[in-house]
Design a protein around this motif. Structure first.
Motif, PDB file in Angstrom:
ATOM      1  N   UNK A  53     -14.842  46.800 141.611  1.00 30.42           N
ATOM      2  CA  UNK A  53     -16.175  46.224 141.588  1.00 30.42           C
ATOM      3  C   UNK A  53     -17.008  46.988 140.567  1.00 30.42           C
ATOM      4  N   UNK A  54     -18.138  46.407 140.180  1.00 33.87           N
ATOM      5  CA  UNK A  54     -18.970  47.012 139.148  1.00 33.87           C
ATOM      6  C   UNK A  54     -20.422  46.626 139.388  1.00 33.87           C
ATOM      7  N   UNK A  55     -21.328  47.428 138.835  1.00 40.73           N
ATOM      8  CA  UNK A  55     -22.740  47.103 138.960  1.00 40.73           C
ATOM      9  C   UNK A  55     -23.641  48.225 138.501  1.00 40.73           C
ATOM     10  N   UNK A  56     -24.932  47.937 138.555  1.00 41.37           N
ATOM     11  CA  UNK A  56     -25.969  48.912 138.206  1.00 41.37           C
ATOM     12  C   UNK A  56     -26.658  49.415 139.461  1.00 41.37           C
ATOM     13  N   UNK A  57     -25.959  49.377 140.611  1.00 40.91           N
ATOM     14  CA  UNK A  57     -26.567  49.747 141.878  1.00 40.91           C
ATOM     15  C   UNK A  57     -26.706  51.248 142.034  1.00 40.91           C
ATOM     16  N   UNK A  58     -27.345  51.633 143.145  1.00 40.77           N
ATOM     17  CA  UNK A  58     -27.650  53.040 143.423  1.00 40.77           C
ATOM     18  C   UNK A  58     -26.396  53.905 143.409  1.00 40.77           C
ATOM     19  N   UNK A  59     -26.565  55.126 142.935  1.00 40.22           N
ATOM     20  CA  UNK A  59     -25.474  56.098 142.925  1.00 40.22           C
ATOM     21  C   UNK A  59     -25.370  56.807 144.261  1.00 40.22           C
ATOM     22  N   UNK A  60     -26.403  56.682 145.097  1.00 39.80           N
ATOM     23  CA  UNK A  60     -26.436  57.371 146.378  1.00 39.80           C
ATOM     24  C   UNK A  60     -27.467  56.713 147.282  1.00 39.80           C
ATOM     25  N   UNK A  61     -27.579  57.201 148.510  1.00 36.92           N
ATOM     26  CA  UNK A  61     -28.546  56.656 149.459  1.00 36.92           C
ATOM     27  C   UNK A  61     -29.976  57.082 149.136  1.00 36.92           C
ATOM     28  N   UNK A  62     -30.144  57.892 148.098  1.00 39.72           N
ATOM     29  CA  UNK A  62     -31.480  58.290 147.664  1.00 39.72           C
ATOM     30  C   UNK A  62     -32.022  57.333 146.610  1.00 39.72           C
ATOM     31  N   UNK A  63     -31.275  56.254 146.355  1.00 39.93           N
ATOM     32  CA  UNK A  63     -31.658  55.193 145.425  1.00 39.93           C
ATOM     33  C   UNK A  63     -31.716  55.663 143.976  1.00 39.93           C
ATOM     34  N   UNK A  64     -30.863  56.642 143.631  1.00 36.74           N
ATOM     35  CA  UNK A  64     -30.726  57.042 142.240  1.00 36.74           C
ATOM     36  C   UNK A  64     -29.976  55.947 141.499  1.00 36.74           C
ATOM     37  N   UNK A  65     -30.603  55.365 140.486  1.00 36.90           N
ATOM     38  CA  UNK A  65     -30.013  54.231 139.780  1.00 36.90           C
ATOM     39  C   UNK A  65     -29.437  54.657 138.434  1.00 36.90           C
ATOM     40  N   UNK A  66     -28.276  54.115 138.050  1.00 38.99           N
ATOM     41  CA  UNK A  66     -27.722  54.401 136.726  1.00 38.99           C
ATOM     42  C   UNK A  66     -28.388  53.517 135.686  1.00 38.99           C
ATOM     43  N   UNK A  67     -28.338  53.955 134.449  1.00 42.23           N
ATOM     44  CA  UNK A  67     -28.854  53.122 133.362  1.00 42.23           C
ATOM     45  C   UNK A  67     -27.761  52.207 132.830  1.00 42.23           C
ATOM     46  N   UNK A  68     -26.522  52.677 132.907  1.00 42.89           N
ATOM     47  CA  UNK A  68     -25.408  51.940 132.326  1.00 42.89           C
ATOM     48  C   UNK A  68     -24.453  51.449 133.410  1.00 42.89           C
ATOM     49  N   UNK A  69     -23.774  50.363 133.099  1.00 43.34           N
ATOM     50  CA  UNK A  69     -22.888  49.726 134.070  1.00 43.34           C
ATOM     51  C   UNK A  69     -21.816  50.698 134.556  1.00 43.34           C
ATOM     52  N   UNK A  70     -21.647  50.745 135.879  1.00 47.38           N
ATOM     53  CA  UNK A  70     -20.598  51.568 136.468  1.00 47.38           C
ATOM     54  C   UNK A  70     -19.544  50.675 137.109  1.00 47.38           C
ATOM     55  N   UNK A  71     -18.339  51.220 137.238  1.00 48.21           N
ATOM     56  CA  UNK A  71     -17.243  50.495 137.863  1.00 48.21           C
ATOM     57  C   UNK A  71     -16.500  51.444 138.789  1.00 48.21           C
ATOM     58  N   UNK A  72     -15.832  50.877 139.772  1.00 51.06           N
ATOM     59  CA  UNK A  72     -15.105  51.706 140.727  1.00 51.06           C
ATOM     60  C   UNK A  72     -13.917  50.917 141.260  1.00 51.06           C
ATOM     61  N   UNK A  73     -12.831  51.633 141.524  1.00 43.59           N
ATOM     62  CA  UNK A  73     -11.653  51.063 142.178  1.00 43.59           C
ATOM     63  C   UNK A  73     -11.712  51.466 143.645  1.00 43.59           C
TER      64      UNK A  73
END
Length: 271
Positions: free
Chosen positions: A152-172
């Motif tokens: 999956x991929x997205x620009x969603x929060x990096x943690x429950x503190x709502x830290x948002x990335x600027x660039x698209x992230x992906x994860x397996x």
């Protein structure tokens, strides 16, 4: 001065503990435009546009997302295709108004069942290396089974503190046994046959022992992919992102083939 240093140290330590305990969602930055089907649904905030939800291109002029991203209508939101960074100017980006929004009529706010929506853009997009449709699983296709690796991929929060990335992230992540997600200590009766759940628990090479990799707030509406085919839509797992017993939940797309085809069917010309 000394007490200030102690406070700062304690704050940093607490942040690190929360982040690595169950907040950091893992994954990595995607190669720019390597996922040309990704869409960013954005809302006006002052003079700027702010990323709110994800989506993905499935056909000319059509984007799939989740109902809970736009439960009350478009309300001036825009759909942006062909972007990698949310802040940097990119020649590849294309911005659209929402011509039509089709939320599934049986969406259940209580448990997010039938969390699938279709957006018709105000015009066809220009196909390029940065903007292309992705195939989605249709009725009769095989939904990935327990233990299968999905992406999956997205620009969603990096943690429950709502830290948002600027660039698209992906994860397996790995598909979790549906029977486990139906357990009372997971999602209980809120988990339905229209859902698939997935996350990843890992030690090395994830840098921190037992770090949880998952989707999170802001990833909603994005795709879950198996062998390059969209099989799910990121739904309500983001409410508890990173927690061991709250894997990400994804709507199974193949259960909605008839509704998708009927919604996207061209209108018959009136006589």
């Amino acid at each position: 001065m000394e007490s200030h240093k102690d406070f700062m140290f304690a704050a940093v330590f607490l942040l690190a503990f929360i982040s690595y305990g169950e907040g950091i969602i893992g994954g990595r930055e995607a190669a720019p435009h390597s996922r040309p089907y990704m869409a960013s649904i954005q809302v006006q905030e002052g003079e700027n546009m702010k990323h709110e939800c994800g989506g993905f291109v499935i056909a000319d002029q059509w984007v799939m997302t989740a109902v809970h991203c736009l439960p009350t209508g478009p309300n001036g939101r825009k759909v942006v295709l062909g972007l990698h960074s949310l802040s940097e100017h990119e020649e590849t980006t294309q911005m659209f108004d929402i011509l039509e929004l089709h939320n599934h009529p049986d969406f259940n706010q209580a448990n997010f069942d039938n969390d699938i929506a279709l957006i018709k853009l105000d015009r066809p997009f220009n196909t390029s290396d940065a903007v292309q449709a992705v195939e989605f699983l249709r009725a009769g296709g095989v939904t990935p089974d327990t233990g299968a690796e999905v992406e999956t991929a997205g620009w969603g929060s990096l943690d429950d503190l709502e830290t948002r990335p600027d660039k698209l992230k992906e994860v397996v992540v790995d598909v979790v046994d549906s029977n486990r997600c139906r357990r009372g200590d997971y999602f209980g009766r809120k988990f339905t046959d229209n859902m698939i759940c997935a996350h990843r628990l890992c030690s090395d090479p994830c840098n921190k022992p037992y770090r949880k990799e998952d989707s999170c707030d802001g990833d909603s509406g994005g795709p879950l992919l198996f062998n390059g085919v969209a099989v799910g839509i990121t739904s309500n797992g983001g409410k508890k992102c990173g927690q061991i017993r709250k894997p990400g939940i994804y709507t199974i797309i193949s259960h909605y083939t008839e509704w998708i085809d009927n919604t996207m069917a061209p209108e018959e010309p009136s006589n």
